[in-house]
Design a protein around this motif. Structure first.
Motif, short mmCIF file in Angstrom:
data_model
loop_
_atom_site.label_atom_id
_atom_site.label_comp_id
_atom_site.label_asym_id
_atom_site.label_seq_id
_atom_site.Cartn_x
_atom_site.Cartn_y
_atom_site.Cartn_z
N MET A 35 0.85 -1.17 0.00
CA MET A 35 0.00 0.00 0.00
C MET A 35 0.90 1.24 0.00
SD MET A 35 -3.11 0.96 2.57
CE MET A 35 -4.23 -0.14 1.73
N GLN A 36 0.47 2.25 -0.76
CA GLN A 36 1.23 3.49 -0.88
C GLN A 36 0.34 4.68 -0.52
OE1 GLN A 36 2.87 3.75 -4.81
NE2 GLN A 36 3.76 1.72 -4.72
N LEU A 37 0.98 5.80 -0.26
CA LEU A 37 0.23 7.01 0.10
C LEU A 37 -0.74 7.44 -1.01
CD1 LEU A 37 2.98 9.15 1.85
CD2 LEU A 37 1.02 8.04 2.91
N SER A 38 -0.44 7.06 -2.25
CA SER A 38 -1.29 7.46 -3.38
C SER A 38 -2.55 6.60 -3.52
CB SER A 38 -0.47 7.40 -4.68
OG SER A 38 0.00 6.08 -4.89
N ASP A 39 -2.67 5.51 -2.75
CA ASP A 39 -3.86 4.65 -2.84
C ASP A 39 -5.12 5.39 -2.41
OD1 ASP A 39 -2.19 2.64 -3.66
OD2 ASP A 39 -2.30 1.49 -1.80
#
Length: 85
Positions: free
Chosen positions: A1-5
């Motif tokens: 999971m990334q901050l852009s999700d």
């Protein structure tokens, strides 16, 4: 999971809005939020911890069996506010 999700962004938007009127926001509050209900609970937990670890929110958390058990947010940091804009 990334901050852009999208899950991470929705969680941060909810936290930001809720902390304008409340002193704390819990894991249960986030799970019950309309904009977060479409995501699995495990994803919400990962998003919350990602936000905390990356310094976007001020919060206390507790893990057990590699899953988030408790989470209490007390604020959005300047970094978190910049990320939202």
């Amino acid at each position: 999971m990334q901050l852009s999700d999208s899950c991470v962004r929705n969680v941060l938007v909810f936290l930001n809005r809720s902390l304008e009127t409340k002193k704390t926001v819990s894991f249960n509050d986030v799970m019950a939020a309309p904009e977060c209900k479409k995501f699995p609970i495990s994803d919400i937990g990962k998003a919350l911890e990602l936000l905390r670890k990356n310094g976007l929110v001020t919060a206390k958390s507790r893990f057990g069996c590699s899953e988030l058990l408790e989470f209490t947010a007390t604020g959005i940091t300047e970094k978190g506010k910049e990320f939202l804009s």
